[in-house]
Design an enzyme around this catalytic site. Structure first.
Site, PDB file in Angstrom:
ATOM      1  N   GLU A 129      94.559 -11.938 -13.951  1.00  0.00           N
ATOM      2  CA  GLU A 129      93.561 -11.461 -12.981  1.00  0.00           C
ATOM      3  C   GLU A 129      93.474  -9.948 -13.156  1.00  0.00           C
ATOM      4  O   GLU A 129      92.532  -9.422 -13.720  1.00  0.00           O
ATOM      5  CB  GLU A 129      93.968 -11.840 -11.557  1.00  0.00           C
ATOM      6  CG  GLU A 129      92.976 -11.385 -10.497  1.00  0.00           C
ATOM      7  CD  GLU A 129      93.484 -11.625  -9.074  1.00  0.00           C
ATOM      8  OE1 GLU A 129      92.651 -11.577  -8.160  1.00  0.00           O
ATOM      9  OE2 GLU A 129      94.698 -11.827  -8.867  1.00  0.00           O
ATOM     10  N   HIS A 189      94.769 -19.914  -0.840  1.00  0.00           N
ATOM     11  CA  HIS A 189      95.897 -19.399  -0.057  1.00  0.00           C
ATOM     12  C   HIS A 189      95.581 -19.633   1.406  1.00  0.00           C
ATOM     13  O   HIS A 189      94.620 -19.054   1.925  1.00  0.00           O
ATOM     14  CB  HIS A 189      96.094 -17.910  -0.337  1.00  0.00           C
ATOM     15  CG  HIS A 189      96.325 -17.601  -1.780  1.00  0.00           C
ATOM     16  ND1 HIS A 189      97.575 -17.634  -2.356  1.00  0.00           N
ATOM     17  CD2 HIS A 189      95.453 -17.279  -2.776  1.00  0.00           C
ATOM     18  CE1 HIS A 189      97.480 -17.328  -3.644  1.00  0.00           C
ATOM     19  NE2 HIS A 189      96.196 -17.117  -3.924  1.00  0.00           N
ATOM     20  N   ASP A 244      89.994 -19.077  -3.332  1.00  0.00           N
ATOM     21  CA  ASP A 244      91.080 -18.105  -3.297  1.00  0.00           C
ATOM     22  C   ASP A 244      91.463 -17.741  -1.858  1.00  0.00           C
ATOM     23  O   ASP A 244      92.316 -18.383  -1.256  1.00  0.00           O
ATOM     24  CB  ASP A 244      90.700 -16.866  -4.115  1.00  0.00           C
ATOM     25  CG  ASP A 244      91.898 -16.032  -4.547  1.00  0.00           C
ATOM     26  OD1 ASP A 244      93.038 -16.378  -4.182  1.00  0.00           O
ATOM     27  OD2 ASP A 244      91.706 -15.029  -5.270  1.00  0.00           O
ATOM     28  N   ASP A 245      90.836 -16.705  -1.288  1.00  0.00           N
ATOM     29  CA  ASP A 245      91.068 -16.269   0.099  1.00  0.00           C
ATOM     30  C   ASP A 245      89.706 -16.152   0.773  1.00  0.00           C
ATOM     31  O   ASP A 245      89.168 -15.045   0.922  1.00  0.00           O
ATOM     32  CB  ASP A 245      91.795 -14.920   0.123  1.00  0.00           C
ATOM     33  CG  ASP A 245      93.160 -14.977  -0.542  1.00  0.00           C
ATOM     34  OD1 ASP A 245      94.129 -15.352   0.133  1.00  0.00           O
ATOM     35  OD2 ASP A 245      93.251 -14.645  -1.739  1.00  0.00           O
ATOM     36  N   HIS A 269      92.737 -23.680  -5.842  1.00  0.00           N
ATOM     37  CA  HIS A 269      93.270 -22.314  -5.699  1.00  0.00           C
ATOM     38  C   HIS A 269      92.862 -21.792  -4.331  1.00  0.00           C
ATOM     39  O   HIS A 269      91.784 -21.217  -4.155  1.00  0.00           O
ATOM     40  CB  HIS A 269      92.719 -21.425  -6.816  1.00  0.00           C
ATOM     41  CG  HIS A 269      93.323 -20.060  -6.868  1.00  0.00           C
ATOM     42  ND1 HIS A 269      93.425 -19.339  -8.044  1.00  0.00           N
ATOM     43  CD2 HIS A 269      93.855 -19.255  -5.920  1.00  0.00           C
ATOM     44  CE1 HIS A 269      93.989 -18.162  -7.799  1.00  0.00           C
ATOM     45  NE2 HIS A 269      94.243 -18.096  -6.501  1.00  0.00           N
ATOM     46  N   HIS A 304      99.661 -17.137 -10.910  1.00  0.00           N
ATOM     47  CA  HIS A 304      98.571 -16.189 -11.113  1.00  0.00           C
ATOM     48  C   HIS A 304      98.873 -15.373 -12.371  1.00  0.00           C
ATOM     49  O   HIS A 304      99.943 -14.768 -12.482  1.00  0.00           O
ATOM     50  CB  HIS A 304      98.460 -15.236  -9.924  1.00  0.00           C
ATOM     51  CG  HIS A 304      97.928 -15.877  -8.677  1.00  0.00           C
ATOM     52  ND1 HIS A 304      98.408 -17.064  -8.170  1.00  0.00           N
ATOM     53  CD2 HIS A 304      96.947 -15.468  -7.818  1.00  0.00           C
ATOM     54  CE1 HIS A 304      97.737 -17.365  -7.061  1.00  0.00           C
ATOM     55  NE2 HIS A 304      96.858 -16.413  -6.822  1.00  0.00           N
TER      56      HIS A 304
END
Length: 338
Positions: free
Chosen positions: A201, A20, A279-280, A18, A198
Site C-alpha cells: 500500500e 476493519h 477497508d475503513d 478487506h 497488508h
C-alpha cells in the site's frame, strides 16, 4: 433492455474481504457511544468530525482512527458497531464478509480480549441468522508494535481460536516490513490460522515479496505497488494470490492522486486476482457499492472486468465451496440476463 454497469454492480451478490470493523465507526455512532460511555471527544459536533476526515497520508488517518475507537468500551459497543456495519452491507447485497479487528488497540486501553471478541461475534452471528450474511473473523496484529506484543496477543487469543479464522497484519507499513513478524505468523500457521497481511500500500514491492515468501500468506491486502515489479506480478499470478484492493481508501490516503490513475484495470489485465473492498468505509467515504460506483463513474472497468472482480472475490473468500458455487451460478444468471 440490458442493465447498466452500475445496476449490475448494485444487484450482484458480493463479498467483502478487506474490512476493519473499527473503521466502520460512523461519526454519528462515535458521538452516540461517547455520550453513552461518558467520553469527551475533541470535536464540537458531528460536522467537526467529518471535517477532520481529511488526511494527507496513512499515518494521519491512523492517528484519528485510534482516537475514534476510544469510544468502544463495552461488549455492547462492539456489538452495536458490528451490527450497524452488517445492516449497511445488507443494503449493498453483500452476502459474505471477512472482518478484521485490532485486539492490541483495545488491550492497550484496558479492554479485555473477550469483551471485543464477544461483542463482534454476537453481532456477526445475528447477522448470519437475520440477513444470511456469512462471515469469517480475522485477528490483526499492529505492525508498529513489537513482535513481543504480537506474541503476547496471540497467547491471549489461543483459548478462542475456534472462533477466529485467520490472522492479519495492518497499521502503518513504513519502517515495519512483514519479515518483522515472520516468527509470529509461523506460529499462526502451526495453530491452523489462515494468513493475510497488508503489503504494497505505502510499502514497496519488497514488502509483498516478504509477505508471500517469508510469511507464506494466503492472501495479500492492497498490493497496489506490486505493479512496479513485473517479476512480482508474475509470481502473484502464477501462485493464484487474491489481492484485496480498496479504491476509495487508495484515493483518500493518496496511494493514487486521482481515481482516474487507479491501477485496477492494469491489475486485471495482468491476470491478478483483484477484488473490491471498502477497508475503513466510515473514514474513506464509502462501502462496497460506493467503491464499484467510483470505478464505473471513472470508466475504469467494463462489463467483463466487473464480472471478474465479483467472481474473484468469491474465489478468494474463505467460505464453503457449496456456497461459493451457488453464488457463482447467481452471478452467471445475472450477467446472462442483464
Amino acid at each position: 433492455m440490458k442493465a447498466s454497469l452500475t445496476e449490475l454492480a448494485v444487484q450482484a451478490p458480493k463479498v467483502e474481504l478487506h474490512l476493519h470493523i473499527e473503521g466502520s465507526l460512523e461519526p454519528e455512532q462515535m458521538f452516540e457511544l461517547a455520550a453513552r460511555n461518558g467520553i469527551k471527544l475533541p470535536y464540537a459536533d458531528i460536522e467537526a468530525v467529518k471535517q477532520a476526515y481529511q488526511f494527507g497520508n496513512l499515518q494521519e488517518f491512523l492517528d484519528l482512527y485510534y482516537q475514534g475507537m476510544s469510544v468502544l468500551q463495552t461488549e455492547q459497543d462492539f456489538y452495536d458497531l458490528t451490527f450497524a456495519y452488517l445492516k449497511r452491507i445488507q443494503a449493498d447485497n453483500v452476502v459474505h464478509t471477512e472482518v478484521m479487528f485490532d485486539p492490541q488497540a483495545h488491550l492497550e486501553r484496558g479492554i479485555a480480549f473477550d469483551t471485543v471478541l464477544n461483542g463482534i461475534e454476537r453481532a456477526l452471528q445475528q447477522g448470519e441468522r437475520e440477513f444470511g450474511i456469512s462471515y469469517r473473523l480475522i485477528m490483526s496484529f499492529l505492525r508498529h508494535l513489537s513482535e513481543e506484543s504480537a506474541f503476547e496477543t496471540l497467547a491471549l487469543a489461543e483459548p478462542y481460536l475456534d472462533r477466529i479464522h485467520a490472522a492479519g497484519l495492518d497499521s502503518g507499513e513504513k519502517g515495519h516490513p512483514p519479515e518483522k513478524f515472520e516468527r509470529v505468523f509461523a506460529r499462526c500457521r502451526e495453530l491452523g490460522l489462515k494468513i493475510t497481511v497488508h503489503a504494497g500500500e505505502e510499502g514497496p514491492p519488497e514488502y509483498v515479496w516478504q509477505a508471500i515468501d517469508r510469511l507464506k500468506v494466503d492472501r495479500v491486502d492492497h498490493g497496489n505497488r506490486a505493479m512496479e515489479d513485473p517479476a512480482l506480478v508474475r509470481a502473484l499470478v502464477d501462485r493464484g494470490y487474491t489481492l484485496t484492493v480498496c479504491p476509495l481508501s487508495n484515493l483518500k490516503l493518496r496511494v493514487v492522486e486521482d481515481m482516474s490513475q487507479h491501477p485496477i484495470a492494469s491489475m486485471l489485465e495482468a491476470g491478478l486476482k483483484a477484488t473490491i473492498n471498502s477497508d475503513d468505509p466510515a473514514y474513506f467515504g464509502g462501502y462496497v457499492n460506493d467503491n464499484f460506483r467510483a470505478l464505473i463513474d471513472h470508466q475504469l472497468i467494463d462489463r467483463d472486468q466487473l464480472y471478474s472482480l465479483l467472481v474473484n472475490s468469491f474465489d478468494g473468500a474463505w467460505m464453503a465451496d457449496s456456497a461459493r458455487a451457488g453464488y457463482w451460478a447467481k452471478l452467471d444468471e445475472l450477467f446472462a440476463r442483464g
